[in-house]
Design a protein around this motif. Sequence first.
Motif, PDB file in Angstrom:
ATOM      1  N   THR A 173      -3.476  -2.551  -1.947  1.00 42.00           N
ATOM      2  CA  THR A 173      -4.520  -1.527  -1.903  1.00 42.00           C
ATOM      3  C   THR A 173      -4.046  -0.371  -2.766  1.00 42.00           C
ATOM      4  O   THR A 173      -2.944   0.145  -2.562  1.00 42.00           O
ATOM      5  CB  THR A 173      -4.763  -1.043  -0.459  1.00 42.00           C
ATOM      6  OG1 THR A 173      -5.151  -2.166   0.338  1.00 42.00           O
ATOM      7  CG2 THR A 173      -5.870  -0.016  -0.401  1.00 42.00           C
ATOM      8  N   THR A 174      -4.856   0.031  -3.730  1.00 41.43           N
ATOM      9  CA  THR A 174      -4.432   1.021  -4.725  1.00 41.43           C
ATOM     10  C   THR A 174      -5.607   1.914  -5.094  1.00 41.43           C
ATOM     11  O   THR A 174      -6.766   1.522  -4.935  1.00 41.43           O
ATOM     12  CB  THR A 174      -3.913   0.304  -5.992  1.00 41.43           C
ATOM     13  OG1 THR A 174      -3.725   1.259  -7.036  1.00 41.43           O
ATOM     14  CG2 THR A 174      -4.886  -0.754  -6.504  1.00 41.43           C
ATOM     15  N   ASN A 175      -5.300   3.081  -5.635  1.00 45.16           N
ATOM     16  CA  ASN A 175      -6.397   3.899  -6.159  1.00 45.16           C
ATOM     17  C   ASN A 175      -6.742   3.503  -7.595  1.00 45.16           C
ATOM     18  O   ASN A 175      -7.658   4.073  -8.191  1.00 45.16           O
ATOM     19  CB  ASN A 175      -6.096   5.398  -6.043  1.00 45.16           C
ATOM     20  CG  ASN A 175      -4.883   5.835  -6.857  1.00 45.16           C
ATOM     21  OD1 ASN A 175      -4.573   5.249  -7.897  1.00 45.16           O
ATOM     22  ND2 ASN A 175      -4.213   6.894  -6.407  1.00 45.16           N
ATOM     23  N   GLU A 235       0.527   5.812  -2.939  1.00 44.07           N
ATOM     24  CA  GLU A 235      -0.033   5.006  -4.024  1.00 44.07           C
ATOM     25  C   GLU A 235       1.030   3.997  -4.477  1.00 44.07           C
ATOM     26  O   GLU A 235       2.030   4.392  -5.083  1.00 44.07           O
ATOM     27  CB  GLU A 235      -0.485   5.913  -5.182  1.00 44.07           C
ATOM     28  CG  GLU A 235      -0.957   5.167  -6.410  1.00 44.07           C
ATOM     29  CD  GLU A 235      -1.848   3.961  -6.090  1.00 44.07           C
ATOM     30  OE1 GLU A 235      -2.800   4.079  -5.310  1.00 44.07           O
ATOM     31  OE2 GLU A 235      -1.570   2.866  -6.638  1.00 44.07           O
ATOM     32  N   GLY A 257      -2.143   2.744   4.343  1.00 43.35           N
ATOM     33  CA  GLY A 257      -3.516   2.466   4.769  1.00 43.35           C
ATOM     34  C   GLY A 257      -3.922   1.041   4.507  1.00 43.35           C
ATOM     35  O   GLY A 257      -3.236   0.312   3.829  1.00 43.35           O
ATOM     36  N   VAL A 267     -14.842   5.430   1.297  1.00 43.64           N
ATOM     37  CA  VAL A 267     -15.035   6.256   2.496  1.00 43.64           C
ATOM     38  C   VAL A 267     -16.160   7.232   2.145  1.00 43.64           C
ATOM     39  O   VAL A 267     -16.152   7.816   1.054  1.00 43.64           O
ATOM     40  CB  VAL A 267     -13.754   7.056   2.838  1.00 43.64           C
ATOM     41  CG1 VAL A 267     -13.982   8.004   4.021  1.00 43.64           C
ATOM     42  CG2 VAL A 267     -12.589   6.112   3.136  1.00 43.64           C
ATOM     43  N   GLN A 315     -14.482   7.063   8.187  1.00 44.65           N
ATOM     44  CA  GLN A 315     -13.358   8.002   8.103  1.00 44.65           C
ATOM     45  C   GLN A 315     -12.664   8.070   9.476  1.00 44.65           C
ATOM     46  O   GLN A 315     -13.325   8.217  10.505  1.00 44.65           O
ATOM     47  CB  GLN A 315     -13.893   9.373   7.718  1.00 44.65           C
ATOM     48  CG  GLN A 315     -12.820  10.383   7.456  1.00 44.65           C
ATOM     49  CD  GLN A 315     -13.399  11.774   7.270  1.00 44.65           C
ATOM     50  OE1 GLN A 315     -14.615  11.935   7.166  1.00 44.65           O
ATOM     51  NE2 GLN A 315     -12.547  12.765   7.251  1.00 44.65           N
ATOM     52  N   MET A 316     -11.345   7.954   9.454  1.00 47.45           N
ATOM     53  CA  MET A 316     -10.587   7.938  10.716  1.00 47.45           C
ATOM     54  C   MET A 316      -9.753   9.212  10.863  1.00 47.45           C
ATOM     55  O   MET A 316      -9.417   9.852   9.867  1.00 47.45           O
ATOM     56  CB  MET A 316      -9.658   6.721  10.741  1.00 47.45           C
ATOM     57  CG  MET A 316     -10.396   5.404  10.763  1.00 47.45           C
ATOM     58  SD  MET A 316      -9.272   4.001  10.759  1.00 47.45           S
ATOM     59  CE  MET A 316      -8.836   3.868   9.037  1.00 47.45           C
ATOM     60  N   LEU A 340      -6.847  10.436  10.657  1.00 46.89           N
ATOM     61  CA  LEU A 340      -5.503  10.150  10.153  1.00 46.89           C
ATOM     62  C   LEU A 340      -5.149  11.061   8.999  1.00 46.89           C
ATOM     63  O   LEU A 340      -4.193  10.805   8.266  1.00 46.89           O
ATOM     64  CB  LEU A 340      -5.431   8.688   9.673  1.00 46.89           C
ATOM     65  CG  LEU A 340      -5.330   7.628  10.765  1.00 46.89           C
ATOM     66  CD1 LEU A 340      -5.513   6.245  10.179  1.00 46.89           C
ATOM     67  CD2 LEU A 340      -3.992   7.723  11.492  1.00 46.89           C
ATOM     68  N   ASP A 341      -5.923  12.120   8.821  1.00 41.02           N
ATOM     69  CA  ASP A 341      -5.653  13.047   7.724  1.00 41.02           C
ATOM     70  C   ASP A 341      -4.539  14.007   8.121  1.00 41.02           C
ATOM     71  O   ASP A 341      -4.406  14.388   9.283  1.00 41.02           O
ATOM     72  CB  ASP A 341      -6.922  13.842   7.389  1.00 41.02           C
ATOM     73  CG  ASP A 341      -7.492  14.560   8.606  1.00 41.02           C
ATOM     74  OD1 ASP A 341      -7.571  13.929   9.681  1.00 41.02           O
ATOM     75  OD2 ASP A 341      -7.822  15.753   8.502  1.00 41.02           O
ATOM     76  N   THR A 401       0.846  -1.175   0.000  1.00 46.36           N
ATOM     77  CA  THR A 401       0.000   0.000   0.000  1.00 46.36           C
ATOM     78  C   THR A 401       0.890   1.236   0.000  1.00 46.36           C
ATOM     79  O   THR A 401       2.053   1.171  -0.340  1.00 46.36           O
ATOM     80  CB  THR A 401      -0.992  -0.069   1.202  1.00 46.36           C
ATOM     81  OG1 THR A 401      -1.780   1.108   1.208  1.00 46.36           O
ATOM     82  CG2 THR A 401      -0.320  -0.232   2.540  1.00 46.36           C
ATOM     83  N   GLY A 402       0.314   2.380   0.356  1.00 46.90           N
ATOM     84  CA  GLY A 402       1.109   3.598   0.341  1.00 46.90           C
ATOM     85  C   GLY A 402       0.361   4.707   1.072  1.00 46.90           C
ATOM     86  O   GLY A 402      -0.518   4.407   1.898  1.00 46.90           O
TER      87      GLY A 402
HETATM   88  N1  SAM Z   1      -3.399   5.034  -2.578  1.00 45.82           N
HETATM   89  C1  SAM Z   1      -3.930   3.760  -2.213  1.00 45.82           C
HETATM   90  C2  SAM Z   1      -5.429   3.786  -2.235  1.00 45.82           C
HETATM   91  O1  SAM Z   1      -6.005   4.812  -2.591  1.00 45.82           O
HETATM   92  O2  SAM Z   1      -6.031   2.774  -1.931  1.00 45.82           O
HETATM   93  C3  SAM Z   1      -3.415   3.180  -0.925  1.00 45.82           C
HETATM   94  C4  SAM Z   1      -3.235   4.086   0.234  1.00 45.82           C
HETATM   95  S1  SAM Z   1      -4.711   4.775   0.882  1.00 45.82           S
HETATM   96  C5  SAM Z   1      -4.082   5.655   2.269  1.00 45.82           C
HETATM   97  C6  SAM Z   1      -5.475   3.341   1.541  1.00 45.82           C
HETATM   98  C7  SAM Z   1      -6.905   3.487   1.951  1.00 45.82           C
HETATM   99  O3  SAM Z   1      -6.974   4.362   3.044  1.00 45.82           O
HETATM  100  C8  SAM Z   1      -7.813   4.041   0.879  1.00 45.82           C
HETATM  101  O4  SAM Z   1      -8.887   3.157   0.716  1.00 45.82           O
HETATM  102  C9  SAM Z   1      -8.292   5.342   1.461  1.00 45.82           C
HETATM  103  O5  SAM Z   1      -9.608   5.623   1.099  1.00 45.82           O
HETATM  104  C10 SAM Z   1      -8.170   5.078   2.927  1.00 45.82           C
HETATM  105  N2  SAM Z   1      -8.056   6.259   3.751  1.00 45.82           N
HETATM  106  C11 SAM Z   1      -7.210   7.301   3.622  1.00 45.82           C
HETATM  107  N3  SAM Z   1      -7.398   8.201   4.601  1.00 45.82           N
HETATM  108  C12 SAM Z   1      -8.394   7.707   5.378  1.00 45.82           C
HETATM  109  C13 SAM Z   1      -9.052   8.163   6.546  1.00 45.82           C
HETATM  110  N4  SAM Z   1      -8.737   9.321   7.117  1.00 45.82           N
HETATM  111  N5  SAM Z   1     -10.011   7.392   7.059  1.00 45.82           N
HETATM  112  C14 SAM Z   1     -10.348   6.214   6.489  1.00 45.82           C
HETATM  113  N6  SAM Z   1      -9.758   5.732   5.389  1.00 45.82           N
HETATM  114  C15 SAM Z   1      -8.808   6.471   4.839  1.00 45.82           C
END
Ligand code: SAM
Length: 348
Positions: free
Chosen positions: A115-117, A89, A348, A180, A209-210, A212-213, A86-87
Amino acid sequence: MTGLPFPSVRADSRAPAGTVGLPDQLGRVARDLRVSVTDRCNLRCRYCMPAEGLPWLAKPEMLTDDELVRVIGVFVGLGVQQIRLTGGEPLLRRSLVDVVRRVARLEPRPRIAMTTNGIGLDRLAQPLADAGLDRVNVSLDTIDPQEFADLTRRDRLHDVELGLKAAAAAGLTPVKVNAVAMRGINDHSVADLLQWCLDRGYELRFIEQMPLDAQHGWDASTMISAQEIHERLEERFELTPLPAADRGSAPAERFLVNGGPVTVGIIASVSAPFCAACDRTRLTADGQVRNCLFSQKETDLLGPLRDGASDEELGALIQGEMWRKLPGHGIGTADFVQPDRPMSAIGG
Ligand code: SAM
Protein backbone atom coordinates in the motif's frame (compact mmCIF):
# COMPACT_ATOMS: atom_id res chain seq x y z
CA MET A 1 -20.04 -7.30 16.35
CA THR A 2 -19.33 -4.81 19.09
CA GLY A 3 -15.94 -4.11 20.52
CA LEU A 4 -16.91 -5.31 23.99
CA PRO A 5 -14.50 -7.98 25.17
CA PHE A 6 -16.23 -11.37 25.37
CA PRO A 7 -15.99 -12.81 28.88
CA SER A 8 -14.30 -15.82 27.27
CA VAL A 9 -11.44 -13.75 25.83
CA ARG A 10 -8.63 -13.26 28.31
CA ALA A 11 -6.58 -10.31 27.18
CA ASP A 12 -3.69 -11.28 29.46
CA SER A 13 -3.41 -14.96 28.55
CA ARG A 14 -0.78 -16.85 26.57
CA ALA A 15 -1.37 -19.18 23.67
CA PRO A 16 -1.66 -22.75 25.00
CA ALA A 17 1.39 -25.00 24.61
CA GLY A 18 1.36 -26.80 21.28
CA THR A 19 -0.59 -24.04 19.47
CA VAL A 20 -0.16 -24.32 15.71
CA GLY A 21 -0.24 -21.20 13.52
CA LEU A 22 -1.77 -17.94 14.68
CA PRO A 23 -5.24 -18.61 16.12
CA ASP A 24 -7.03 -16.47 18.70
CA GLN A 25 -9.48 -17.49 21.40
CA LEU A 26 -12.47 -16.95 19.08
CA GLY A 27 -11.19 -19.24 16.34
CA ARG A 28 -9.96 -16.59 13.93
CA VAL A 29 -6.61 -17.42 12.35
CA ALA A 30 -4.17 -14.74 11.15
CA ARG A 31 -2.84 -15.31 7.65
CA ASP A 32 -2.37 -11.74 6.43
CA LEU A 33 0.58 -9.75 7.80
CA ARG A 34 0.78 -5.95 7.41
CA VAL A 35 4.36 -4.78 7.75
CA SER A 36 5.20 -1.15 8.30
CA VAL A 37 8.66 -0.70 6.79
CA THR A 38 8.95 2.93 7.88
CA ASP A 39 6.86 5.43 9.82
CA ARG A 40 7.98 8.36 7.63
CA CYS A 41 5.76 9.85 4.95
CA ASN A 42 6.13 12.49 2.26
CA LEU A 43 2.45 13.54 2.38
CA ARG A 44 0.59 15.10 5.27
CA CYS A 45 -2.98 13.87 4.71
CA ARG A 46 -5.31 15.74 7.04
CA TYR A 47 -7.00 12.56 8.32
CA CYS A 48 -3.61 11.07 9.19
CA MET A 49 -0.92 13.55 10.28
CA PRO A 50 -0.44 17.13 11.38
CA ALA A 51 1.08 19.62 8.92
CA GLU A 52 4.46 19.55 10.67
CA GLY A 53 4.76 15.73 10.52
CA LEU A 54 5.60 13.57 13.53
CA PRO A 55 8.73 12.65 15.50
CA TRP A 56 10.02 9.83 13.30
CA LEU A 57 11.66 6.67 14.60
CA ALA A 58 15.46 6.86 14.77
CA LYS A 59 17.22 4.27 12.60
CA PRO A 60 18.63 2.21 15.51
CA GLU A 61 15.06 1.78 16.84
CA MET A 62 13.96 0.22 13.56
CA LEU A 63 14.29 -3.37 12.39
CA THR A 64 17.26 -3.71 10.03
CA ASP A 65 16.67 -5.50 6.74
CA ASP A 66 18.09 -8.73 8.14
CA GLU A 67 15.88 -8.49 11.22
CA LEU A 68 12.83 -7.58 9.18
CA VAL A 69 13.20 -10.47 6.75
CA ARG A 70 13.91 -12.89 9.59
CA VAL A 71 10.77 -11.84 11.51
CA ILE A 72 8.63 -12.01 8.36
CA GLY A 73 10.05 -15.53 7.87
CA VAL A 74 8.88 -16.46 11.38
CA PHE A 75 5.36 -15.22 10.52
CA VAL A 76 5.42 -17.24 7.29
CA GLY A 77 6.47 -20.30 9.31
CA LEU A 78 3.34 -19.68 11.43
CA GLY A 79 1.03 -19.81 8.43
CA VAL A 80 1.03 -16.25 7.11
CA GLN A 81 0.30 -16.37 3.38
CA GLN A 82 0.14 -12.72 2.41
CA ILE A 83 2.51 -9.90 3.29
CA ARG A 84 1.41 -6.31 2.72
CA LEU A 85 4.18 -3.73 2.90
CA THR A 86 3.02 -0.38 4.14
CA GLY A 87 3.99 2.50 6.39
CA GLY A 88 4.39 5.50 6.65
CA GLU A 89 5.27 5.53 2.99
CA PRO A 90 6.95 2.20 2.13
CA LEU A 91 8.71 3.60 -0.96
CA LEU A 92 10.77 5.80 1.40
CA ARG A 93 12.63 2.75 2.70
CA ARG A 94 15.70 2.77 0.46
CA SER A 95 16.22 -0.98 0.64
CA LEU A 96 12.61 -1.81 -0.26
CA VAL A 97 13.39 -3.62 -3.53
CA ASP A 98 15.92 -5.80 -1.77
CA VAL A 99 13.50 -6.53 1.09
CA VAL A 100 10.86 -7.63 -1.45
CA ARG A 101 13.41 -9.84 -3.23
CA ARG A 102 14.32 -11.53 0.04
CA VAL A 103 10.71 -11.97 1.18
CA ALA A 104 9.85 -13.52 -2.20
CA ARG A 105 12.48 -16.21 -1.51
CA LEU A 106 10.77 -17.38 1.69
CA GLU A 107 9.22 -20.86 1.65
CA PRO A 108 6.32 -21.23 1.16
CA ARG A 109 6.47 -18.06 -0.89
CA PRO A 110 3.95 -15.54 0.44
CA ARG A 111 1.97 -13.27 -1.86
CA ILE A 112 3.47 -9.80 -1.58
CA ALA A 113 1.38 -6.64 -1.84
CA MET A 114 2.07 -3.01 -1.01
CA THR A 115 0.00 0.00 0.00
CA THR A 116 1.63 3.24 -1.15
CA ASN A 117 0.80 6.82 -1.97
CA GLY A 118 2.40 6.19 -5.36
CA ILE A 119 5.02 8.96 -5.20
CA GLY A 120 8.19 7.46 -6.69
CA LEU A 121 6.37 4.41 -8.03
CA ASP A 122 7.04 5.57 -11.59
CA ARG A 123 10.70 4.68 -10.93
CA LEU A 124 10.19 1.71 -8.62
CA ALA A 125 7.19 -0.21 -9.99
CA GLN A 126 9.22 -2.31 -12.45
CA PRO A 127 12.14 -3.08 -10.08
CA LEU A 128 9.64 -4.03 -7.37
CA ALA A 129 7.68 -6.26 -9.76
CA ASP A 130 10.94 -7.88 -10.90
CA ALA A 131 11.87 -8.46 -7.25
CA GLY A 132 8.59 -10.30 -6.61
CA LEU A 133 5.95 -7.71 -5.65
CA ASP A 134 2.60 -9.08 -6.83
CA ARG A 135 0.10 -6.28 -6.34
CA VAL A 136 -0.23 -2.69 -5.32
CA ASN A 137 -2.86 -0.43 -3.73
CA VAL A 138 -2.30 3.24 -4.39
CA SER A 139 -3.96 5.74 -2.08
CA LEU A 140 -5.61 8.57 -3.96
CA ASP A 141 -8.51 10.53 -2.52
CA THR A 142 -9.28 12.94 -5.35
CA ILE A 143 -8.23 13.69 -8.91
CA ASP A 144 -8.78 17.42 -8.52
CA PRO A 145 -5.30 18.99 -8.15
CA GLN A 146 -6.51 21.68 -5.76
CA GLU A 147 -8.41 19.22 -3.56
CA PHE A 148 -5.40 16.89 -3.61
CA ALA A 149 -3.07 19.66 -2.45
CA ASP A 150 -5.57 20.73 0.18
CA LEU A 151 -6.07 17.22 1.54
CA THR A 152 -2.46 16.00 1.44
CA ARG A 153 -0.85 19.44 1.98
CA ARG A 154 1.46 18.63 -0.95
CA ASP A 155 1.14 19.38 -4.68
CA ARG A 156 2.02 15.86 -5.87
CA LEU A 157 -1.04 14.61 -7.78
CA HIS A 158 0.93 14.33 -11.01
CA ASP A 159 3.50 12.04 -9.34
CA VAL A 160 0.73 9.75 -8.11
CA GLU A 161 -0.75 9.54 -11.61
CA LEU A 162 2.66 8.59 -13.02
CA GLY A 163 3.04 5.99 -10.28
CA LEU A 164 -0.32 4.43 -11.09
CA LYS A 165 0.51 4.19 -14.79
CA ALA A 166 3.85 2.59 -14.01
CA ALA A 167 2.22 0.06 -11.67
CA ALA A 168 -0.18 -1.03 -14.42
CA ALA A 169 2.64 -1.19 -16.98
CA ALA A 170 4.72 -3.34 -14.62
CA GLY A 171 1.84 -5.82 -14.27
CA LEU A 172 1.11 -5.06 -10.61
CA THR A 173 -2.52 -5.74 -11.36
CA PRO A 174 -5.30 -5.37 -10.63
CA VAL A 175 -4.12 -1.89 -9.64
CA LYS A 176 -6.31 -0.84 -6.74
CA VAL A 177 -6.95 2.71 -5.63
CA ASN A 178 -7.82 3.40 -1.97
CA ALA A 179 -9.70 6.55 -1.09
CA VAL A 180 -10.88 8.22 2.10
CA ALA A 181 -13.66 10.81 1.80
CA MET A 182 -13.59 13.88 4.03
CA ARG A 183 -16.57 16.12 4.50
CA GLY A 184 -16.16 19.50 2.86
CA ILE A 185 -12.93 18.52 1.09
CA ASN A 186 -13.48 15.68 -1.39
CA ASP A 187 -16.86 14.18 -0.46
CA HIS A 188 -18.67 15.84 -3.38
CA SER A 189 -16.20 14.42 -5.94
CA VAL A 190 -16.31 10.69 -5.12
CA ALA A 191 -18.21 9.91 -8.34
CA ASP A 192 -15.58 11.81 -10.39
CA LEU A 193 -12.89 9.65 -8.81
CA LEU A 194 -14.81 6.49 -9.70
CA GLN A 195 -15.25 7.61 -13.31
CA TRP A 196 -11.53 8.44 -13.51
CA CYS A 197 -10.63 4.98 -12.20
CA LEU A 198 -13.09 3.27 -14.55
CA ASP A 199 -11.55 5.09 -17.52
CA ARG A 200 -8.09 3.79 -16.58
CA GLY A 201 -8.95 0.27 -15.40
CA TYR A 202 -8.11 0.87 -11.75
CA GLU A 203 -10.24 -0.81 -9.07
CA LEU A 204 -11.46 1.79 -6.58
CA ARG A 205 -12.23 1.16 -2.92
CA PHE A 206 -13.47 3.75 -0.44
CA ILE A 207 -12.70 3.36 3.24
CA GLU A 208 -14.39 5.14 6.12
CA GLN A 209 -12.17 7.51 8.03
CA MET A 210 -11.10 5.88 11.31
CA PRO A 211 -10.01 7.39 14.65
CA LEU A 212 -6.32 6.81 14.01
CA ASP A 213 -5.07 10.30 13.21
CA ALA A 214 -2.16 11.66 15.21
CA GLN A 215 -4.10 14.83 16.03
CA HIS A 216 -7.04 12.88 17.55
CA GLY A 217 -9.40 15.03 15.50
CA TRP A 218 -11.69 12.24 14.26
CA ASP A 219 -15.38 12.95 14.81
CA ALA A 220 -18.06 10.32 14.24
CA SER A 221 -20.65 12.97 13.48
CA THR A 222 -18.73 14.37 10.50
CA MET A 223 -17.35 11.08 9.13
CA ILE A 224 -18.58 10.23 5.64
CA SER A 225 -20.18 6.84 6.14
CA ALA A 226 -20.14 3.93 3.71
CA GLN A 227 -23.87 4.52 3.27
CA GLU A 228 -23.27 8.13 2.24
CA ILE A 229 -20.55 7.16 -0.24
CA HIS A 230 -22.91 4.58 -1.70
CA GLU A 231 -25.65 7.18 -2.09
CA ARG A 232 -23.33 9.67 -3.76
CA LEU A 233 -22.03 7.06 -6.21
CA GLU A 234 -25.58 5.94 -6.98
CA GLU A 235 -26.41 9.46 -8.15
CA ARG A 236 -24.27 8.69 -11.21
CA PHE A 237 -23.79 4.89 -11.39
CA GLU A 238 -25.91 1.78 -10.99
CA LEU A 239 -24.38 -0.32 -8.21
CA THR A 240 -25.24 -4.01 -7.81
CA PRO A 241 -23.94 -5.73 -4.67
CA LEU A 242 -21.84 -8.85 -5.18
CA PRO A 243 -22.94 -11.82 -3.02
CA ALA A 244 -21.71 -11.51 0.58
CA ALA A 245 -20.42 -15.10 0.33
CA ASP A 246 -17.77 -13.91 -2.16
CA ARG A 247 -16.32 -11.57 0.44
CA GLY A 248 -14.52 -14.00 2.80
CA SER A 249 -12.20 -12.06 5.09
CA ALA A 250 -11.93 -9.18 2.58
CA PRO A 251 -13.01 -5.92 4.21
CA ALA A 252 -14.64 -4.33 1.15
CA GLU A 253 -18.27 -4.79 0.20
CA ARG A 254 -18.08 -4.84 -3.57
CA PHE A 255 -20.55 -3.63 -6.17
CA LEU A 256 -20.72 -4.13 -9.91
CA VAL A 257 -20.67 -0.73 -11.58
CA ASN A 258 -23.29 -0.31 -14.31
CA GLY A 259 -23.74 -4.07 -14.56
CA GLY A 260 -19.99 -4.87 -14.38
CA PRO A 261 -17.55 -6.39 -14.89
CA VAL A 262 -15.83 -3.49 -13.13
CA THR A 263 -16.45 -3.22 -9.40
CA VAL A 264 -16.14 -0.60 -6.69
CA GLY A 265 -15.52 -1.48 -3.05
CA ILE A 266 -16.74 0.29 0.06
CA ILE A 267 -15.10 -0.54 3.37
CA ALA A 268 -17.32 0.26 6.35
CA SER A 269 -14.59 -0.15 8.96
CA VAL A 270 -16.46 2.00 11.45
CA SER A 271 -20.17 1.68 10.66
CA ALA A 272 -20.17 -2.07 9.89
CA PRO A 273 -16.89 -3.54 11.13
CA PHE A 274 -15.71 -6.89 9.84
CA CYS A 275 -13.71 -7.86 12.95
CA ALA A 276 -15.40 -11.28 13.19
CA ALA A 277 -13.73 -12.29 9.92
CA CYS A 278 -10.41 -10.51 10.55
CA ASP A 279 -7.35 -12.56 9.58
CA ARG A 280 -4.76 -9.81 10.05
CA THR A 281 -1.70 -9.36 12.15
CA ARG A 282 0.68 -6.39 12.13
CA LEU A 283 4.37 -5.68 12.54
CA THR A 284 5.58 -2.12 13.09
CA ALA A 285 8.86 -0.71 11.79
CA ASP A 286 10.26 -0.87 15.34
CA GLY A 287 9.45 -4.55 15.71
CA GLN A 288 6.19 -4.53 17.67
CA VAL A 289 3.49 -7.08 16.87
CA ARG A 290 -0.10 -5.86 17.08
CA ASN A 291 -3.16 -8.07 16.83
CA CYS A 292 -5.39 -5.15 15.76
CA LEU A 293 -5.07 -1.62 14.37
CA PHE A 294 -6.82 -0.46 17.54
CA SER A 295 -4.86 -2.50 20.12
CA GLN A 296 -3.86 -0.71 23.29
CA LYS A 297 -0.98 -3.16 23.76
CA GLU A 298 1.63 -4.65 21.51
CA THR A 299 4.34 -7.29 21.87
CA ASP A 300 7.97 -6.32 21.47
CA LEU A 301 10.10 -8.50 19.21
CA LEU A 302 12.98 -6.06 18.71
CA GLY A 303 14.37 -6.42 22.25
CA PRO A 304 14.17 -10.24 22.39
CA LEU A 305 15.55 -10.47 18.85
CA ARG A 306 18.59 -8.34 19.72
CA ASP A 307 19.01 -10.33 22.95
CA GLY A 308 19.43 -13.50 20.89
CA ALA A 309 15.92 -15.02 20.89
CA SER A 310 15.48 -18.06 18.65
CA ASP A 311 12.87 -18.21 15.88
CA GLU A 312 10.82 -20.51 18.14
CA GLU A 313 10.92 -17.94 20.94
CA LEU A 314 9.91 -15.13 18.57
CA GLY A 315 7.13 -17.36 17.22
CA ALA A 316 5.79 -17.99 20.73
CA LEU A 317 5.69 -14.23 21.38
CA ILE A 318 3.77 -13.66 18.14
CA GLN A 319 1.35 -16.49 18.97
CA GLY A 320 0.74 -14.98 22.42
CA GLU A 321 -0.06 -11.59 20.91
CA MET A 322 -2.53 -13.10 18.45
CA TRP A 323 -4.15 -15.33 21.08
CA ARG A 324 -5.14 -12.18 23.02
CA LYS A 325 -6.95 -10.57 20.09
CA LEU A 326 -10.22 -9.00 21.23
CA PRO A 327 -13.49 -9.63 19.36
CA GLY A 328 -13.73 -6.16 17.88
CA HIS A 329 -12.23 -2.70 17.67
CA GLY A 330 -14.92 -1.13 19.85
CA ILE A 331 -15.23 2.20 18.02
CA GLY A 332 -18.49 3.75 19.16
CA THR A 333 -18.58 1.96 22.51
CA ALA A 334 -18.38 3.98 25.72
CA ASP A 335 -14.99 2.56 26.70
CA PHE A 336 -13.29 2.99 23.30
CA VAL A 337 -9.89 4.66 23.59
CA GLN A 338 -7.96 5.61 20.45
CA PRO A 339 -4.54 3.88 20.40
CA ASP A 340 -1.47 6.00 21.17
CA ARG A 341 0.16 5.19 17.86
CA PRO A 342 -1.35 6.86 14.81
CA MET A 343 -2.09 4.92 11.60
CA SER A 344 1.19 6.09 10.03
CA ALA A 345 3.22 4.50 12.83
CA ILE A 346 1.22 1.26 12.92
CA GLY A 347 1.01 0.65 9.20
CA GLY A 348 -2.29 1.14 7.41
N1 SAM B 1 1.64 5.91 2.68
C1 SAM B 1 0.94 4.76 2.21
C2 SAM B 1 -0.34 5.16 1.54
O1 SAM B 1 -0.61 6.36 1.43
O2 SAM B 1 -1.07 4.29 1.10
C3 SAM B 1 0.70 3.67 3.22
C4 SAM B 1 0.32 4.06 4.60
S1 SAM B 1 -1.24 4.84 4.75
C5 SAM B 1 -1.35 5.02 6.49
C6 SAM B 1 -2.31 3.51 4.34
C7 SAM B 1 -3.74 3.86 4.10
O3 SAM B 1 -4.30 4.31 5.30
C8 SAM B 1 -3.95 4.95 3.08
O4 SAM B 1 -4.84 4.47 2.11
C9 SAM B 1 -4.59 6.06 3.87
O5 SAM B 1 -5.53 6.76 3.12
C10 SAM B 1 -5.24 5.29 4.98
N2 SAM B 1 -5.50 6.06 6.18
C11 SAM B 1 -4.65 6.84 6.88
N3 SAM B 1 -5.26 7.38 7.95
C12 SAM B 1 -6.53 6.92 7.92
C13 SAM B 1 -7.66 7.10 8.75
N4 SAM B 1 -7.62 7.89 9.83
N5 SAM B 1 -8.79 6.47 8.42
C14 SAM B 1 -8.85 5.68 7.33
N6 SAM B 1 -7.82 5.46 6.51
C15 SAM B 1 -6.68 6.08 6.80
